[in-house]
Write a protein that holds these residues in place. Structure first.
Motif, mmCIF file in Angstrom:
data_model
loop_
_atom_site.group_PDB
_atom_site.id
_atom_site.type_symbol
_atom_site.label_atom_id
_atom_site.label_comp_id
_atom_site.label_asym_id
_atom_site.label_seq_id
_atom_site.Cartn_x
_atom_site.Cartn_y
_atom_site.Cartn_z
ATOM 1 N N UNK A 237 0.665 -1.154 0.242
ATOM 2 C CA UNK A 237 -0.037 0.096 -0.122
ATOM 3 C C UNK A 237 0.786 1.289 0.018
ATOM 4 N N UNK A 238 1.333 1.654 -1.250
ATOM 5 C CA UNK A 238 2.278 2.740 -1.192
ATOM 6 C C UNK A 238 1.563 3.918 -0.961
ATOM 7 N N UNK A 239 0.357 4.099 -1.030
ATOM 8 C CA UNK A 239 -0.435 5.450 -0.715
ATOM 9 C C UNK A 239 -0.593 5.643 0.607
ATOM 10 N N UNK A 240 -0.923 4.554 1.526
ATOM 11 C CA UNK A 240 -1.115 4.816 2.746
ATOM 12 C C UNK A 240 0.303 5.150 3.714
ATOM 13 N N UNK A 241 1.395 4.483 3.056
ATOM 14 C CA UNK A 241 2.544 5.292 3.501
ATOM 15 C C UNK A 241 3.185 6.461 3.222
ATOM 16 N N UNK A 242 2.862 6.501 1.893
ATOM 17 C CA UNK A 242 3.632 7.603 1.333
ATOM 18 C C UNK A 242 2.675 9.013 1.497
ATOM 19 N N UNK A 243 1.257 8.881 1.567
ATOM 20 C CA UNK A 243 0.527 9.886 1.854
ATOM 21 C C UNK A 243 0.937 11.150 0.935
ATOM 22 N N UNK A 244 1.245 12.356 1.284
ATOM 23 C CA UNK A 244 1.650 13.164 0.425
ATOM 24 C C UNK A 244 2.802 13.091 -0.319
ATOM 25 N N UNK A 245 3.749 12.399 0.244
ATOM 26 C CA UNK A 245 5.094 11.912 -0.476
ATOM 27 C C UNK A 245 4.877 10.850 -1.577
ATOM 28 N N UNK A 246 3.671 10.330 -1.751
ATOM 29 C CA UNK A 246 3.615 9.198 -2.788
ATOM 30 C C UNK A 246 4.189 9.401 -4.114
ATOM 31 N N UNK A 247 4.069 10.661 -4.671
ATOM 32 C CA UNK A 247 4.788 10.685 -5.842
ATOM 33 C C UNK A 247 6.257 10.700 -5.738
ATOM 34 N N UNK A 248 6.927 11.140 -4.801
ATOM 35 C CA UNK A 248 8.204 11.031 -4.475
ATOM 36 C C UNK A 248 8.603 9.192 -4.105
ATOM 37 N N UNK A 331 -3.548 8.820 -4.652
ATOM 38 C CA UNK A 331 -4.180 7.687 -5.324
ATOM 39 C C UNK A 331 -4.082 7.887 -6.939
ATOM 40 N N UNK A 332 -4.447 9.188 -7.351
ATOM 41 C CA UNK A 332 -4.321 9.245 -8.766
ATOM 42 C C UNK A 332 -2.890 9.117 -9.298
ATOM 43 N N UNK A 333 -2.004 9.656 -8.726
ATOM 44 C CA UNK A 333 -0.586 9.432 -9.015
ATOM 45 C C UNK A 333 -0.240 7.888 -9.042
ATOM 46 N N UNK A 334 -0.613 7.220 -8.155
ATOM 47 C CA UNK A 334 -0.179 5.779 -7.776
ATOM 48 C C UNK A 334 -1.072 5.079 -8.869
ATOM 49 N N UNK A 335 -2.187 4.950 -9.083
ATOM 50 C CA UNK A 335 -2.961 4.073 -9.869
ATOM 51 C C UNK A 335 -2.583 4.079 -11.246
ATOM 52 N N UNK A 336 -2.232 5.320 -11.742
ATOM 53 C CA UNK A 336 -1.638 5.563 -13.324
ATOM 54 C C UNK A 336 -0.209 5.044 -13.531
#
Ligand code: ZN
Length: 467
Positions: A237-248, A331-336
């Motif tokens: 779950x990259x989004x729930x650890x990354x939160x706003x840092x997910x794109x990084x 979510x939008x960044x990761x799903x793509x």
């Protein structure tokens, strides 16, 4: 001459008859790129024919208007009982795997499920439950005592590694770990578990040590461990650890892959996470790490939002809490992203829990394919079937026959109506079956037929070769 005889014996009417034929469906195979109307012939649990011409079967399913996809493979499924397998099947999942937390006793876990399950199942050997056992932690699913909060001695680290190696020898399909839940586990201890995985050619499935701004360093820890040891790594779950840092984090994983490291990741398609309130995730400082306050927490049992008072009370008793904290942009960044798979992280207990447990896969098809167009249909199917199979097939050769629709592949199939498929579960009522999943086959046997669950047990173990 003899071949001709055999042919005549097998095909007295000049055409082979299959156990089951799926007629006239829109067959999508993410491996070959096939997306066309086809007929599937199934015998003895395998796909025997993928044909443009009609086939003859002892039973038939008319799939006119339906998409025929490889059964979905959920790499991150904590719910491993009959209740959860029902919701998985109704969400199109044919294989549910407990990879992140994993189990401590691989033989006992597989023995308990033998010939008793609706869908296929499997598990990793888990550093978290092994550490709990070695350090006599009183926690139930996640540690609350020494396994969370005490540094291990060298002897305890050696014993954890020995138990991980034993689990791998018994056919565990990976190594699970989550230093966020075992914050006292040193970087050296985590590295030792990576070494154990590398020794057996197994991948590590990791809930990163930290979240938000701190997730960058947490991801560096596992990239370094993978580079040092050679064990592949899958980031939960990259989004729930990354939160706003997910794109990084996505950029870092892309860079690591460009350097030829074997790294993958996953997400569940929701803006809330869920965890155990008594776990180390909620040790002092959680508000600044996660960027949320009490009101962003929702008690799964009742649906109520928490206060400082109710938080303290529930932390003493323990239980599941939903965390509304994932930015939609993450979510939008990761799903793509092409290397992000779909996995639920789900688990219901007596109908309570997170809606991801029952709705993840249909939600991707309804919301992200049909409604927003963020994903093409074949890309969504790839993220839910082929990619998880590929993630595991080096360690579990049998996975080469899942996640694909071709002759010789296992007949794990999901047939859905692309015009109506969607999730129905909510944070307040997670125990609702998805909509539009019409047929689900596990090893050739229908477990969902005309939208209704069947009382059958065709599920088989997904397990690495036992040494
Ligand atoms: Zn997790």
């Amino acid at each position: 001459m003899r071949l001709t005889w055999l042919f005549l014996l097998l095909t007295p009417l000049g055409a082979q008859q299959y156990d089951l034929v799926i007629r006239n469906g829109r067959v999508i195979d993410p491996e070959s790129g096939l997306d066309a109307i086809r007929h599937l012939g199934i015998s003895a649990g395998r796909i025997e024919a993928v044909s443009a011409a009609p086939l003859d079967g002892r039973a038939t399913i008319d799939a006119t208007g339906l998409v025929v996809a490889p059964g979905f493979i959920d790499l991150h499924s904590h719910g491993q009982d009959a209740e959860n397998y029902r919701y998985k099947a109704m969400d199109g999942v044919t294989t549910a795997l407990e990879m992140e937390v994993g189990v401590a006793d691989v033989d006992a876990w597989y023995d308990k499920r033998k010939s008793q399950t609706l869908i296929n199942y499997g598990a990793s050997i888990g550093h978290i439950p092994v550490r709990m056992r070695v350090m006599h932690d009183p926690g139930a699913f996640l540690p609350t005592g020494d396994a969370a909060h005490r540094a291990a001695t060298d002897a305890e680290i050696a014993e954890c590694r020995r138990q991980i190696e034993h689990g791998l020898a018994r056919g565990a399909i990976g190594v699970g770990m989550g230093p966020h839940y075992t914050p006292a586990a040193s970087r050296w201890e985590i590295l030792e578990m990576f070494r154990a995985a590398a020794h057996s050619g197994a991948a590590c499935f990791v809930h990163l040590r930290n979240a938000g701004d701190e997730s960058v360093a947490a991801l560096e820890e596992v990239i370094a461990a993978s580079a040092l040891t050679g064990a592949p790594v899958h980031v939960a779950h990259i989004t729930s650890n990354g939160l706003r840092s997910t794109p990084r984090l996505l950029r870092m994983i892309a860079e690591a892959r460009a350097r030829k490291l074997d790294i993958s990741t996953e997400l569940y398609p929701y803006t809330a996470a869920m965890s155990a309130i008594e776990s180390a995730l909620f040790d002092p400082g959680w508000q600044s790490v996660l960027g949320i306050g009490y009101h962003d927490l929702q008690w799964a049992e009742t649906g109520e939002r928490l206060t400082a008072e109710s938080f303290a009370r529930y932390r003493r008793t323990g239980g599941g809490v939903i965390l509304h904290m994932i930015p939609p942009s993450a979510l939008d960044a990761a799903i793509a992203s092409p290397f992000v798979m779909i996995a639920s992280d789900g688990g219901l207990r007596n109908g309570k829990g997170h809606p991801r447990s029952s709705g993840t896969f249909a939600r991707v098809l309804g919301r992200y394919v049909r409604e927003t167009g963020a994903l093409s249909l074949i890309d969504a199917i790839r993220k839910m079937s082929l990619m998880p199979a590929e993630r595991l097939q080096q360690r579990v050769p049998a996975m080469r026959n899942k996640g694909r629709i071709r002759e010789g592949a296992d007949a794990d199939l999901t047939l859905f109506d692309p015009a109506t498929v969607t999730d129905a579960s909510t944070y307040e009522d997670p125990a609702r079956y998805s909509i539009g999943i019409r047929y689900v086959l596990v090893n050739g046997a229908p477990v969902v037929k005309d939208g209704k669950l069947q009382d059958v047990t065709p599920g088989r173990p997904v397990r690495a070769p036992i040494e």
